[in-house]
Motif scaffolding. Structure first.
Motif, PDB file in Angstrom:
ATOM      1  N   VAL A  61     -30.398  15.117  13.068  1.00  0.00           N
ATOM      2  CA  VAL A  61     -30.816  15.140  12.357  1.00  0.00           C
ATOM      3  C   VAL A  61     -32.959  14.655  12.497  1.00  0.00           C
ATOM      4  O   VAL A  61     -32.376  13.336  12.100  1.00  0.00           O
ATOM      5  N   ARG A  62     -33.841  15.061  11.817  1.00  0.00           N
ATOM      6  CA  ARG A  62     -35.235  14.161  12.075  1.00  0.00           C
ATOM      7  C   ARG A  62     -35.846  14.641  11.233  1.00  0.00           C
ATOM      8  O   ARG A  62     -36.864  14.337  10.483  1.00  0.00           O
ATOM      9  N   LEU A  63     -34.978  15.547  10.044  1.00  0.00           N
ATOM     10  CA  LEU A  63     -36.364  16.005   8.783  1.00  0.00           C
ATOM     11  C   LEU A  63     -35.253  15.160   7.268  1.00  0.00           C
ATOM     12  O   LEU A  63     -34.252  15.453   7.131  1.00  0.00           O
ATOM     13  N   VAL A  64     -36.666  15.324   7.017  1.00  0.00           N
ATOM     14  CA  VAL A  64     -36.545  14.300   5.340  1.00  0.00           C
ATOM     15  C   VAL A  64     -37.098  15.483   4.509  1.00  0.00           C
ATOM     16  O   VAL A  64     -38.125  15.832   4.599  1.00  0.00           O
ATOM     17  N   LEU A  65     -36.633  16.189   3.229  1.00  0.00           N
ATOM     18  CA  LEU A  65     -36.879  17.179   2.258  1.00  0.00           C
ATOM     19  C   LEU A  65     -37.342  16.374   0.891  1.00  0.00           C
ATOM     20  O   LEU A  65     -36.186  15.464   0.594  1.00  0.00           O
ATOM     21  N   THR A  66     -38.054  15.649   0.483  1.00  0.00           N
ATOM     22  CA  THR A  66     -38.215  15.268  -0.776  1.00  0.00           C
ATOM     23  C   THR A  66     -38.492  16.227  -1.553  1.00  0.00           C
ATOM     24  O   THR A  66     -39.412  16.114  -2.707  1.00  0.00           O
ATOM     25  N   PRO A  67     -37.302  17.596  -2.660  1.00  0.00           N
ATOM     26  CA  PRO A  67     -38.355  18.423  -4.076  1.00  0.00           C
ATOM     27  C   PRO A  67     -37.318  17.672  -4.814  1.00  0.00           C
ATOM     28  O   PRO A  67     -36.645  16.843  -5.289  1.00  0.00           O
ATOM     29  N   HIS A  68     -38.476  17.587  -5.608  1.00  0.00           N
ATOM     30  CA  HIS A  68     -38.366  17.964  -6.946  1.00  0.00           C
ATOM     31  C   HIS A  68     -37.424  19.420  -7.274  1.00  0.00           C
ATOM     32  O   HIS A  68     -36.994  20.334  -6.555  1.00  0.00           O
TER      33      HIS A  68
ATOM     34  N   ALA B 113     -27.200  18.445  -3.895  1.00  0.00           N
ATOM     35  CA  ALA B 113     -27.389  17.987  -2.857  1.00  0.00           C
ATOM     36  C   ALA B 113     -27.149  17.860  -1.796  1.00  0.00           C
ATOM     37  O   ALA B 113     -27.619  18.087  -0.704  1.00  0.00           O
ATOM     38  N   THR B 114     -25.777  17.554  -1.581  1.00  0.00           N
ATOM     39  CA  THR B 114     -24.589  17.885  -0.873  1.00  0.00           C
ATOM     40  C   THR B 114     -25.072  18.880  -0.031  1.00  0.00           C
ATOM     41  O   THR B 114     -25.202  19.734   0.974  1.00  0.00           O
TER      42      THR B 114
ATOM     43  N   ALA C 279     -26.479  19.719   4.355  1.00  0.00           N
ATOM     44  CA  ALA C 279     -25.541  20.859   5.250  1.00  0.00           C
ATOM     45  C   ALA C 279     -26.069  22.097   5.666  1.00  0.00           C
ATOM     46  O   ALA C 279     -26.385  22.166   6.173  1.00  0.00           O
ATOM     47  N   ARG C 280     -26.511  23.012   4.385  1.00  0.00           N
ATOM     48  CA  ARG C 280     -27.485  23.895   4.918  1.00  0.00           C
ATOM     49  C   ARG C 280     -28.643  23.250   5.920  1.00  0.00           C
ATOM     50  O   ARG C 280     -28.821  24.680   6.850  1.00  0.00           O
ATOM     51  N   SER C 281     -29.354  22.689   5.207  1.00  0.00           N
ATOM     52  CA  SER C 281     -31.041  22.783   5.871  1.00  0.00           C
ATOM     53  C   SER C 281     -30.406  21.812   7.351  1.00  0.00           C
ATOM     54  O   SER C 281     -31.874  21.599   8.050  1.00  0.00           O
ATOM     55  N   ASN C 282     -29.395  20.995   7.573  1.00  0.00           N
ATOM     56  CA  ASN C 282     -29.548  20.448   8.622  1.00  0.00           C
ATOM     57  C   ASN C 282     -30.706  18.263   8.111  1.00  0.00           C
ATOM     58  O   ASN C 282     -30.907  17.691   9.404  1.00  0.00           O
ATOM     59  N   ALA C 283     -30.875  18.487   6.907  1.00  0.00           N
ATOM     60  CA  ALA C 283     -31.752  17.222   6.575  1.00  0.00           C
ATOM     61  C   ALA C 283     -31.363  16.489   5.685  1.00  0.00           C
ATOM     62  O   ALA C 283     -30.309  17.233   4.766  1.00  0.00           O
ATOM     63  N   VAL C 284     -31.974  15.558   5.557  1.00  0.00           N
ATOM     64  CA  VAL C 284     -32.187  13.958   4.634  1.00  0.00           C
ATOM     65  C   VAL C 284     -32.242  14.730   3.641  1.00  0.00           C
ATOM     66  O   VAL C 284     -33.125  15.181   3.408  1.00  0.00           O
ATOM     67  N   LEU C 285     -31.533  15.020   2.406  1.00  0.00           N
ATOM     68  CA  LEU C 285     -32.302  16.032   0.987  1.00  0.00           C
ATOM     69  C   LEU C 285     -32.374  14.657   0.060  1.00  0.00           C
ATOM     70  O   LEU C 285     -31.494  14.012  -0.110  1.00  0.00           O
TER      71      LEU C 285
ATOM     72  N   LEU D 184     -33.216  14.886  -3.230  1.00  0.00           N
ATOM     73  CA  LEU D 184     -33.355  15.610  -4.810  1.00  0.00           C
ATOM     74  C   LEU D 184     -33.636  14.807  -6.025  1.00  0.00           C
ATOM     75  O   LEU D 184     -32.998  14.058  -6.543  1.00  0.00           O
ATOM     76  N   LYS D 185     -35.025  14.699  -6.177  1.00  0.00           N
ATOM     77  CA  LYS D 185     -36.061  13.584  -6.980  1.00  0.00           C
ATOM     78  C   LYS D 185     -35.464  13.491  -8.865  1.00  0.00           C
ATOM     79  O   LYS D 185     -35.464  15.100  -8.996  1.00  0.00           O
ATOM     80  N   GLY D 186     -35.690  12.282  -9.008  1.00  0.00           N
ATOM     81  CA  GLY D 186     -35.397  12.346 -10.411  1.00  0.00           C
ATOM     82  C   GLY D 186     -35.853  11.398 -11.810  1.00  0.00           C
ATOM     83  O   GLY D 186     -34.868  10.246 -10.707  1.00  0.00           O
ATOM     84  N   PRO D 187     -35.089  11.278 -12.757  1.00  0.00           N
ATOM     85  CA  PRO D 187     -34.688   9.566 -12.975  1.00  0.00           C
ATOM     86  C   PRO D 187     -33.456   8.992 -11.916  1.00  0.00           C
ATOM     87  O   PRO D 187     -33.009   8.125 -12.607  1.00  0.00           O
ATOM     88  N   ASP D 188     -32.829  10.019 -12.367  1.00  0.00           N
ATOM     89  CA  ASP D 188     -31.685  10.269 -10.962  1.00  0.00           C
ATOM     90  C   ASP D 188     -31.448  10.682  -9.614  1.00  0.00           C
ATOM     91  O   ASP D 188     -30.386  11.409  -9.686  1.00  0.00           O
ATOM     92  N   THR D 189     -32.188   9.960  -8.991  1.00  0.00           N
ATOM     93  CA  THR D 189     -32.335  10.534  -7.550  1.00  0.00           C
ATOM     94  C   THR D 189     -31.038  10.957  -7.041  1.00  0.00           C
ATOM     95  O   THR D 189     -30.639   9.963  -7.150  1.00  0.00           O
ATOM     96  N   VAL D 190     -31.015  11.272  -6.045  1.00  0.00           N
ATOM     97  CA  VAL D 190     -29.987  11.758  -5.225  1.00  0.00           C
ATOM     98  C   VAL D 190     -30.317  12.152  -4.454  1.00  0.00           C
ATOM     99  O   VAL D 190     -30.655  13.312  -3.602  1.00  0.00           O
ATOM    100  N   ILE D 191     -30.055  10.791  -2.829  1.00  0.00           N
ATOM    101  CA  ILE D 191     -29.984  11.776  -1.513  1.00  0.00           C
ATOM    102  C   ILE D 191     -28.279  11.283  -0.572  1.00  0.00           C
ATOM    103  O   ILE D 191     -27.601  11.103  -0.862  1.00  0.00           O
ATOM    104  N   ALA D 192     -28.790  12.767  -0.327  1.00  0.00           N
ATOM    105  CA  ALA D 192     -27.732  13.475   1.080  1.00  0.00           C
ATOM    106  C   ALA D 192     -28.098  13.644   2.273  1.00  0.00           C
ATOM    107  O   ALA D 192     -28.672  14.377   2.561  1.00  0.00           O
TER     108      ALA D 192
END
Length: 495
Positions: free
Chosen positions: A367-374, A397-398, A402-408, A410-418
């Motif tokens: 894993v070497r990709l970090v995606l930061t989408p809203h 997010a989970t 898994a699909r992207s093989n990235a740390v995701l 998912l931004k917002g006031p309750d951001t989730v990191i997966a």
């Protein structure tokens, strides 16, 4: 017995908690004893926060939450308080410990429809708890609105009725609690919005279930706190020479749209990267030079110039996307960077909306990709997940990680990191005013700085999101992205 310190950050789904309760009973613990402990904890909270209440009104469902509320009514009556009990549904539907509570507590219950909210009431909500799976409507929704309109204090048992414990979403209607008392561990609905704002002040009470039972059912789901990434922070040396603190590269688009990338680059420097270089077309160099001093500049106009750049293995991490535009150019740059640590944000994400799989295929392996989408950007890469209303934010997010093989992120006031192997963190330290133009660009730069310093991708992302939220609090309400940059503070060091 009881909850160990490290369990304080754990989060259990409602189904996990059901399994914990089941195993606690089969281990020899009295399930009715646990109900009594829960009910007495609710009563103690009620008396502590509302000692002058005119009347405590206990609203009981036919499940275990109703039993908890009935035990609370018994304890409150024993303290000398005026108590009224209202039962939703037919008493014949009560079963198990809830039936035992109603059979052994010598208090008369009335039908829920007979309750008329009145000023001076403190409502104890034991109707549904975390396990609600259907929308609240009709007379119950009307009652909830009446309680809200009178601003009556509500103490929710486990979760305010109407809030889905799995997703934090409101199913139809809900109570707005002043206090919520839950047991052993929090549920996702306590941290995800809008559930978090409907819970009021949250108390997590240890009712005596052994930690080993909780541990056996916990998912890799926690709140994002410094405890999650403290070991990765220990590995950083803020006093190290600049070349040992990593070299971050931030890509910029044309001069007119370079502000977002400048935000990311400045954030990377403020967050501890030893060196930061902005890479941009030659025509953008004068604009960048006029705005930046501590950030180095490098013109790249062709694929050959890009290839020459990334041959330098001293470049530790890359940020691509803020204000970049040029989707086709993004895709070429990503193809060239696919074996390097990369934060892909904003335009970098949107560039793959027609063929997300091309991005995912490029980053197989470690894993070497970090995606930061809203949410909007997320729907461009994962339209099927975004459109599935049965999925919680954690689920989306989970599955996307898994699909992207990235740390995701998912931004917002309750951001989730997966991350792709199932670890998930919910962030809860971000103030609402963090939602301002440029804030996401700052976050991308902080993530890039952490990657450049050698933090693993999940820890780099989680610590960056937390640090971003802390900077938002430091900057204060009404802040701009520039204020946020000045408010970035060092990561907390574990003792």
């Amino acid at each position: 017995m009881g909850v160990e310190t490290d369990i304080a950050s754990w989060i259990l789904t409602p189904s996990d908690m059901t399994a914990v309760d089941r195993d606690a009973a089969t281990s020899g613990l009295s399930s009715f004893g646990l109900m009594r402990a829960a009910g007495y904890a609710v009563a103690a909270s009620a008396l502590r926060h509302y000692p002058a209440a005119t009347r405590f009104v206990c609203l009981c469902g036919v499940g275990n939450n109703g039993g908890d509320a009935m035990i609370a009514a018994e304890a409150l009556t024993g303290s000398g308080a005026d108590v009224a009990v209202y039962l939703m549904g037919d008493r014949a539907r009560l079963a198990g410990d809830a039936a035992r509570a109603f059979a052994t507590v010598p208090l008369r219950s009335q039908p829920l429809g007979a309750y008329v909210p009145a000023i001076g009431d403190v409502v104890i909500d034991g109707l549904f708890g975390a396990g609600l799976s259907r929308a609240v409507s009709g007379a119950l929704a009307t009652l909830m609105r009446a309680v809200t309109d009178l601003a009556l204090p509500v103490i929710a048992i486990d979760l305010p009725s109407g809030v889905d414990g799995r997703s934090g979403q409101v199913l139809g209607d809900s109570f707005q609690a002043a206090q919520t008392v839950t047991f052993m561990a929090r549920k996702p609905g306590h941290l995800l919005l809008p559930g978090r704002t409907l819970c009021g002040a949250l108390e997590v009470v240890d009712i005596g279930i052994p930690a080993r039972i909780i541990r056996s059912h916990r998912a890799p789901l926690v709140e994002n706190t410094p405890a999650l990434w403290r070991d990765a922070v220990k590995a950083l040396d803020p006093g190290a020479h600049k070349y040992r603190r990593g070299h971050l590269v931030v890509f910029s688009g044309a001069a007119a749209s370079s502000g977002a990338a400048r935000m990311s680059a400045t954030a990377g420097l403020s967050a501890g990267a030893g060196l930061v270089t902005m890479v941009a077309p030659t025509e953008a160099m004068p604009t960048l030079a006029a705005h930046l001093t501590a950030v180095m500049l490098k013109p790249v106009d062709t694929d050959a110039m890009l290839s020459d750049l990334i041959e330098d293995t001293r470049l530790n991490a890359f940020v691509l996307g803020p204000g970049f535009g040029a989707p086709e150019r993004v895709r070429r740059f990503v193809a060239a960077l696919c074996d390097r640590p990369l934060v892909l944000d904003a335009d970098g994400i949107t560039a793959f909306r027609e063929d997300p799989q091309a991005l995912f295929d490029a980053f197989r392996g470690p894993v070497r990709l970090v995606l930061t989408p809203h949410d909007g950007e997320f729907s461009r890469l994962f339209p099927d997940l975004a459109g599935d209303t049965a999925l919680s934010k954690i689920d989306r997010a989970t599955m996307a990680a898994a699909r992207s093989n990235a740390v995701l992120i998912l931004k917002g006031p309750d951001t989730v990191i997966a991350e792709p192997h199932g670890r998930v963190a919910i962030n809860a330290n971000a103030p609402p005013w963090l939602a301002t133009a440029g804030s996401g660009d700052v976050l991308a730069g902080i993530v890039g700085a952490h990657l450049a310093q050698g933090m693993p991708p999940f820890e780099a992302a989680a610590s960056a999101v937390w640090r971003h939220g802390a900077a938002g609090h430091e900057a204060g309400e009404g802040m701009t992205a520039e204020d946020l940059l000045r408010a970035i503070r060092p990561l907390p060091q574990a003792s």
